[in-house]
Design a protein around this motif. Structure first.
Motif, PDB file in Angstrom:
ATOM      1  N   SER A 120      -0.073  11.944  15.876  1.00  0.00           N
ATOM      2  CA  SER A 120      -1.306  10.999  15.850  1.00  0.00           C
ATOM      3  C   SER A 120      -2.121  11.383  14.696  1.00  0.00           C
ATOM      4  O   SER A 120      -2.913  10.441  14.229  1.00  0.00           O
ATOM      5  N   MET A 163       2.500  -0.605  14.914  1.00  0.00           N
ATOM      6  CA  MET A 163       3.621   0.373  14.188  1.00  0.00           C
ATOM      7  C   MET A 163       5.094   0.363  14.713  1.00  0.00           C
ATOM      8  O   MET A 163       6.022   0.897  14.276  1.00  0.00           O
ATOM      9  N   GLU A 170      -4.435   3.808   3.934  1.00  0.00           N
ATOM     10  CA  GLU A 170      -4.427   2.235   3.861  1.00  0.00           C
ATOM     11  C   GLU A 170      -5.780   1.588   3.521  1.00  0.00           C
ATOM     12  O   GLU A 170      -5.725   0.684   2.835  1.00  0.00           O
ATOM     13  N   PRO A 187     -13.454  -3.977  20.713  1.00  0.00           N
ATOM     14  CA  PRO A 187     -13.083  -3.041  19.640  1.00  0.00           C
ATOM     15  C   PRO A 187     -12.407  -4.030  18.403  1.00  0.00           C
ATOM     16  O   PRO A 187     -12.176  -3.621  17.683  1.00  0.00           O
ATOM     17  N   ASN A 188     -11.802  -5.083  18.959  1.00  0.00           N
ATOM     18  CA  ASN A 188     -10.999  -6.071  18.252  1.00  0.00           C
ATOM     19  C   ASN A 188     -11.845  -6.899  17.405  1.00  0.00           C
ATOM     20  O   ASN A 188     -11.701  -7.730  16.638  1.00  0.00           O
ATOM     21  N   PHE A 201      -6.704   2.341   0.239  1.00  0.00           N
ATOM     22  CA  PHE A 201      -6.063   1.408  -0.726  1.00  0.00           C
ATOM     23  C   PHE A 201      -6.734   0.165  -0.960  1.00  0.00           C
ATOM     24  O   PHE A 201      -6.940  -0.288  -2.182  1.00  0.00           O
ATOM     25  N   TYR A 202      -7.046  -0.456  -0.046  1.00  0.00           N
ATOM     26  CA  TYR A 202      -7.569  -1.823  -0.036  1.00  0.00           C
ATOM     27  C   TYR A 202      -9.214  -1.715  -0.631  1.00  0.00           C
ATOM     28  O   TYR A 202      -9.389  -2.344  -1.486  1.00  0.00           O
ATOM     29  N   GLN A 235      -2.874   8.286   7.676  1.00  0.00           N
ATOM     30  CA  GLN A 235      -2.144   7.007   6.935  1.00  0.00           C
ATOM     31  C   GLN A 235      -3.140   5.845   7.204  1.00  0.00           C
ATOM     32  O   GLN A 235      -3.221   5.032   6.232  1.00  0.00           O
ATOM     33  N   GLN A 236      -3.794   5.594   8.170  1.00  0.00           N
ATOM     34  CA  GLN A 236      -4.606   4.425   8.544  1.00  0.00           C
ATOM     35  C   GLN A 236      -5.765   4.488   7.285  1.00  0.00           C
ATOM     36  O   GLN A 236      -6.227   3.585   6.645  1.00  0.00           O
ATOM     37  N   LYS A 238      -3.795   2.858  21.941  1.00  0.00           N
ATOM     38  CA  LYS A 238      -2.482   3.470  21.617  1.00  0.00           C
ATOM     39  C   LYS A 238      -1.664   2.926  22.612  1.00  0.00           C
ATOM     40  O   LYS A 238      -2.226   2.680  23.826  1.00  0.00           O
ATOM     41  N   HIS A 287       1.353   8.264  21.315  1.00  0.00           N
ATOM     42  CA  HIS A 287       0.171   8.239  20.459  1.00  0.00           C
ATOM     43  C   HIS A 287       0.044   7.021  19.412  1.00  0.00           C
ATOM     44  O   HIS A 287      -0.725   7.441  18.428  1.00  0.00           O
ATOM     45  N   ALA A 346       0.971  -1.287  -0.208  1.00  0.00           N
ATOM     46  CA  ALA A 346      -0.006  -0.184  -0.045  1.00  0.00           C
ATOM     47  C   ALA A 346       0.721   1.287  -0.065  1.00  0.00           C
ATOM     48  O   ALA A 346       0.451   2.361  -0.773  1.00  0.00           O
ATOM     49  N   MET A 362       7.066  16.005  12.008  1.00  0.00           N
ATOM     50  CA  MET A 362       6.329  15.565  13.346  1.00  0.00           C
ATOM     51  C   MET A 362       6.821  16.362  14.339  1.00  0.00           C
ATOM     52  O   MET A 362       7.744  15.735  15.213  1.00  0.00           O
ATOM     53  N   THR A 372       3.287  15.853  19.453  1.00  0.00           N
ATOM     54  CA  THR A 372       2.573  14.490  19.421  1.00  0.00           C
ATOM     55  C   THR A 372       1.195  14.430  18.626  1.00  0.00           C
ATOM     56  O   THR A 372       0.862  13.619  18.084  1.00  0.00           O
ATOM     57  N   ILE A 404      -0.852   9.904  11.803  1.00  0.00           N
ATOM     58  CA  ILE A 404      -1.239   8.157  11.800  1.00  0.00           C
ATOM     59  C   ILE A 404      -2.564   8.025  11.370  1.00  0.00           C
ATOM     60  O   ILE A 404      -2.936   7.050  10.563  1.00  0.00           O
ATOM     61  N   ARG A 405      -3.678   8.849  11.796  1.00  0.00           N
ATOM     62  CA  ARG A 405      -5.035   8.549  11.265  1.00  0.00           C
ATOM     63  C   ARG A 405      -5.076   8.677   9.849  1.00  0.00           C
ATOM     64  O   ARG A 405      -5.673   7.794   9.157  1.00  0.00           O
ATOM     65  N   ASP A 407       8.883   9.939  23.657  1.00  0.00           N
ATOM     66  CA  ASP A 407       7.727  10.501  24.361  1.00  0.00           C
ATOM     67  C   ASP A 407       6.773  10.444  22.825  1.00  0.00           C
ATOM     68  O   ASP A 407       5.603  10.340  22.947  1.00  0.00           O
ATOM     69  N   GLU A 408       7.346  10.579  21.524  1.00  0.00           N
ATOM     70  CA  GLU A 408       6.195  10.606  20.492  1.00  0.00           C
ATOM     71  C   GLU A 408       5.678   9.383  20.328  1.00  0.00           C
ATOM     72  O   GLU A 408       4.786   9.268  19.573  1.00  0.00           O
ATOM     73  N   ASN A 451      -3.026  -4.923  22.961  1.00  0.00           N
ATOM     74  CA  ASN A 451      -4.335  -4.474  22.500  1.00  0.00           C
ATOM     75  C   ASN A 451      -4.133  -3.805  21.181  1.00  0.00           C
ATOM     76  O   ASN A 451      -3.699  -2.861  21.329  1.00  0.00           O
ATOM     77  N   PRO A 452      -4.585  -4.506  20.047  1.00  0.00           N
ATOM     78  CA  PRO A 452      -4.227  -3.659  18.617  1.00  0.00           C
ATOM     79  C   PRO A 452      -4.988  -2.473  18.489  1.00  0.00           C
ATOM     80  O   PRO A 452      -4.602  -1.679  17.592  1.00  0.00           O
ATOM     81  N   ARG A 453      -6.100  -2.422  19.255  1.00  0.00           N
ATOM     82  CA  ARG A 453      -6.931  -1.210  18.984  1.00  0.00           C
ATOM     83  C   ARG A 453      -6.692  -0.089  20.115  1.00  0.00           C
ATOM     84  O   ARG A 453      -7.120   0.900  20.034  1.00  0.00           O
TER      85      ARG A 453
END
Lengths: 329, 325, 298
Positions: free
Chosen positions: C8, B155, C18, C210-211, C21-22, C14-15, B111, B150, A16, C1, C4, C11-12, B146-147, B107-109
């Motif tokens: 984030s 990742m 992705e 959530p999972n 893309f799919y 980027q999600q 942070k 989140h 991707a 970046m 913080t 990152i969102r 620190d970064e 937990n993948p969901r």
């Protein structure tokens, strides 16, 4: 003549977030009846390279090579059909997870005889005897009754033995074992490794052992290829590599082992393997290398005598090789 | 003398499992007769192959499950007599755990920040800013930046994930950390980083570790005390150097000899272990190791050996008792 | 970046990239999504875009054919029904009801189903047996038949129809949630939360739920389309929305007698149902491809 010759094998994956180079210009020569170990961490491309040879990669991958020849035949310019005749028969592969490599729906006997039918033709029933013989060869007790068991009735070690039986059924000239003992217990690992070497000797086949465990390499292989981030960084005789590693990565890898630690702290390699986004410009190992100089982060390392490094080490000259014997206590 | 943190005596854990609709359920003896002492700043390694009861022991020590019988006291409090919830909560904070698979244990969901704050949220009444402050402190202690606060676990690489897991285990300031194969899923170079981190943290915080592993080269490196188990029973127990230099139980000897070594100069003669690990549902009669043991005789198949003291270590073996080895 | 929060958000982004893309790998799913967005806009702005009021009767123009057929008039683009009401306006307004019905049914059945499934999977034992056997019983009766029976008991009407359909959809959510809960329950991160002292509610809703969401969301979109279909079916059978409410199924039912003399009055609501359901199904398939890790191509 070499049994398998791979020149400049490269594998790219489309993802991707762009293209990902998993294997970067690997050269590999394997002679008949030889045990070669391929060592590397995860993401080093050690499995991908061999899967590419077997043609087992998904459609997102692009495989290029200057030359892949097996037993004098050119695998690159071959039709899919001709290729299938060689792969599976002359080249076989066993995988890390024995429990999932066998089809849970069929009995062990069915799966072994299936392989024989595929390659030699004829009726499945007629191979029952041969299947028992194979199971005996890989050290499965009460082979006759095991023919009718399903994979879930066997332990991990037993499943791996069955896998090996299936793979040697066609008397391959080359067996590729991809982390064959990683999922197994220590005592079972010792049994399986011993079995593989025994079969390698009795069948006279070549064995490629893909592993991340330096100790397994030391105990089994004759020649070793060290991969890092898809590149082949060192290719040596096992004994030479362990006594006198020339590439800083090989040295660091050996020194990171607990048995070579001098005190409570291990000699860790700082940092992580570069990913898709942060590939260094010069030598890929340079950000983590103890010996890196300015040149290393600027220019790609040259390949000299199988060692991919600007400044190969020579421990035998600079200092006495470290005592390998583990200090007791 | 440093403080005793865990005292375990004769721990048993049995599970009843149903084998079929019409058959009576079977008793699985996951753990029988395990006992040890753990002191501040010490590392006890629990060694054994799959099915030896390592994970069950971890579940008992972290008080997720209760032992069927036996005595377990943590930080001077006997678990058997604990009634009040407050004390249970306190004990929870005393023993924390790091898991084998850094990909499954986060937990993948959630942070990273939320993962680290969860134990504080549940067990303390700190304010949100205080919690964040503590989480950030802990992250820098285990070498995260620190970064990373989140970001989501996917990742990170395996080694970094394991650092997150260690940070989560340490955030409640536990005295004992149970490490369930903490490095076996990691690459060699990363393994060394994580082991070093653990060694440093132990020195700095005076932690006691229960280090569960099947990798003897790491155990040899890190352990003060070693407990070797086979099918839920302890077979040999003693100081690390004694066990590694002078293993007495045939199983310990076989295990040591089966462990591959990079020492190519003098290849040892392997002790060959034949056969598979028996299933804990249906263990062999007598000594559990007897079908694979080269020293076994008739008495081994009849009754179970008990731990006897030999020099500095304790061993459960008839052959040793009777002077056959 | 630099900060913080900045990190984030990227990152969102980027999600989402992705995910897109799919999702966009399937052209049909994108087409479905575009159509679906048009339908939603149509429903939102029904009052603005429809040329006439949905119940406004133009007696003198009764049974007028569509504009492109001889005798048709441009102001009644899709023709009129027996009472001279503009078909286009009625269909545009009908989209509101259909989407509403889909939403209500999915929200109702999903929330009840997910809750029951979580409890069944987490608690196990007799509670699980009880919940699952009740769900099996509901599943044993054909869905539409059960909905008909329920509406017959509750009394006809759009709200009752939606409740009845929601009940028939609940078991699929219960089973799906229970299955994912069971597989997540033994994962290490749940044990880790337990070691940290988390109680059952926290484990169920914050650690596990959530999972499990990806397959539930897919099931939700697919139920959305069948809910529209079933509401229309109940409307057609006279058990759902009652005339003169311009629900698509009701539209077909009230013009059923005109199928020979004024076929457009039946055809266009039917096409509306077909296209809406098709679009949602395409989006659902696209979502499954994008969210289901098993189908993901690495």
């Amino acid at each position: 003549m070499a049994l398998l010759e791979i020149v400049n094998l490269t594998v790219d994956f489309a993802t991707a977030t762009g293209s990902l180079r998993a294997v970067d210009g690997i050269n590999l020569t394997i002679n008949e009846g030889e045990i070669v170990a391929i060592v590397g961490e995860s993401g080093s491309g050690k499995s991908v390279g061999m899967l590419a040879l077997m043609g087992l990669l998904p459609w997102t991958s692009t495989v290029t090579a200057d030359r892949i020849s097996f037993d004098g035949q050119d695998l690159l310019n071959m039709t899919e059909k001709q290729r299938r005749k060689i792969i599976g028969k002359d080249i076989s592969m066993i995988f890390q997870e024995p429990m999932t490599s066998l089809n849970p729906c069929f009995t062990v006997g069915y799966q072994i005889t299936e392989v024989l039918c595929q390659h030699f033709g004829g009726k499945r029933k007629s191979y029952n005897k041969k299947a028992i013989e194979l199971l005996n060869q890989v050290g499965i007790p009460a082979a006759e009754s095991r023919l009718n068991s399903f994979p879930h009735q066997l332990s991990g070690g037993m499943c791996q033995r069955v896998m090996i039986a299936m793979m040697i059924a066609c008397k391959p000239k080359l067996l590729i074992a991809d982390e064959p003992t990683t999922a197994l217990d220590v005592t079972i690992q010792a049994q399986i490794l011993e079995l593989l070497i025994e079969l390698q000797q009795s069948h006279g086949m070549a064995l490629v052992l893909i592993t991340h465990d330096m100790a397994v390499v030391a105990e089994t292989a004759e020649r070793v290829i060290v991969l890092y981030a898809g590149q082949q960084v060192e290719q040596r005789k096992v004994k030479e590599l362990f006594d006198n590693p020339k590439h800083p990565y090989s040295e660091a890898l050996l020194n990171a082992l607990p048995e070579r630690a001098q005190d409570k702290l291990l000699n860790a390699i700082p940092g992580v393997v570069p990913g898709q986004m942060d590939r260094p410009k010069g030598c890929l190992f340079s950000p983590r290398c103890n010996y890196a100089q300015e040149l290393c982060s600027e220019e790609k390392a040259p390949l000299k005598d199988g060692i991919l490094c600007h400044f190969p080490l020579d421990l035998s000259k600079s200092r006495k090789p470290k005592a390998i014997n583990v200090e007791t206590g | 003398m440093s403080k005793q943190l865990i005292k375990a005596r004769g721990l048993h854990k049995h599970y009843s499992i149903s084998v079929g609709l019409l058959q009576p359920s079977k008793n699985l003896k996951a753990l029988s007769g395990v006992g040890f002492d753990l002191y501040e700043g010490q590392t006890l390694a629990v060694v054994g192959e799959s099915g030896c009861g390592k994970s069950t022991l971890a579940r008992l020590l972290t008080t997720i499950e209760e032992p069927t019988s036996g005595q377990l006291s943590i930080d001077g409090i006997d678990m058997g007599n604990v009634q009040s919830k407050a004390i249970t909560k306190q004990l929870r904070q005393t023993v924390q755990m790091v898991f084998q698979d850094p990909f499954g244990s986060l937990n993948p969901r959630q942070k990273v920040g939320d993962i680290l704050q969860e134990p504080l949220l549940i067990n303390t009444s700190l304010s949100a800013t205080e919690r964040k402050q503590k989480a950030l402190e802990m992250m820098s202690l285990v070498g995260l930046r620190d970064e990373h606060f989140h970001r989501y676990p996917h990742m990170f690489s395996g080694g970094q994930r394991q650092r997150i897991a260690i940070a989560r285990a340490l955030i409640l300031k536990p005295k004992v950390v149970v490490l369930d194969e903490p490095v076996s899923a990691l690459d060699v170079s990363i393994q060394a980083q994580v082991i070093n981190l653990l060694v440093d943290l132990q020195k700095e915080l005076g932690l006691a570790y229960v280090f569960i592993s099947h990798d003897l080269s790491i155990v040899r490196h890190i352990a003060d005390e070693v407990l070797v188990m086979y099918l839920g029973k302890p077979v040999e127990q003693g100081p690390g150097d004694v066990i590694f230099n002078d293993p007495k139980h045939p199983y310990t000897q076989a295990l040591l000899s089966a462990t591959p070594s990079t020492n190519i100069k003098n290849k040892r003669q392997r002790i060959k272990l034949t056969g598979e690990l028996p299933s804990p549902i249906d263990p062999p009669n007598g000594c559990a190791f007897n079908p694979r043991c080269q020293h076994a005789n008739k008495s081994c198949t009849i009754s179970e050996p008990v731990m006897d003291t030999f020099g500095k270590s304790q061993v459960a073996c008839f052959a040793l008792d009777e002077g056959r080895i | 970046m630099s900060t913080t929060s900045n990190a984030s958000t990227s990152i969102r982004v980027q999600q989402w990239q992705e995910f897109w893309f799919y999702f966009s790998a399937s052209k049909t799913a994108v087409a479905g999504l575009i159509f679906l967005i048009l339908v939603i806009l149509m429903a939102l702005f029904a009052d603005v875009i429809s040329p006439h009021g949905p119940a406004e009767q133009y007696r003198e123009f009764a049974k007028l054919p569509p504009a492109w057929v001889e005798g048709g008039q441009l102001q009644f683009f899709l023709g009129t029904d027996y009472a001279g009401r503009d078909m286009l306006s009625r269909i545009i307004h009908g989209s509101r009801l259909s989407l509403l019905a889909g939403c209500v049914v999915v929200v109702l059945s999903m929330s009840i189903g997910v809750l029951l499934g979580l409890i069944a999977g987490y608690r196990g034992g007799w509670i699980e047996t009880l919940i699952m056997r009740v769900m099996d019983t509901i599943m044993a009766v054909p869905g539409l038949l059960l909905a008909l029976v329920l509406v017959a008991i509750l009394g006809p009407g759009l709200l009752n129809a939606m409740v009845a359909i929601a009940i028939t959809y609940t078991p699929s959510f219960v089973r799906l949630t229970r299955a994912s809960t069971l597989s997540e329950l033994n994962r290490d991160y749940v044990t880790a939360s337990k070691v940290a002292g988390a109680g059952p509610a926290r484990l169920m809703f914050i650690s596990i739920l959530p999972n499990c969401m990806a397959p539930i969301i897919v099931q939700g979109t697919l139920s959305f389309s069948t809910a529209i279909l079933d509401t229309a079916a109940l409307g057609f059978l006279g058990m759902g929305a009652q005339a003169p409410i311009p629900e698509w199924g009701t539209l077909i039912a009230e013009n059923r007698d005109l199928i020979m003399s004024a076929p457009w009055t039946v055809t266009f609501p039917g096409i509306a149902i077909l296209l809406a359901v098709l679009a949602i199904n395409l989006v659902g398939d696209g979502l499954r491809d994008a969210l289901d890790p098993k189908l993901k191509r690495s």
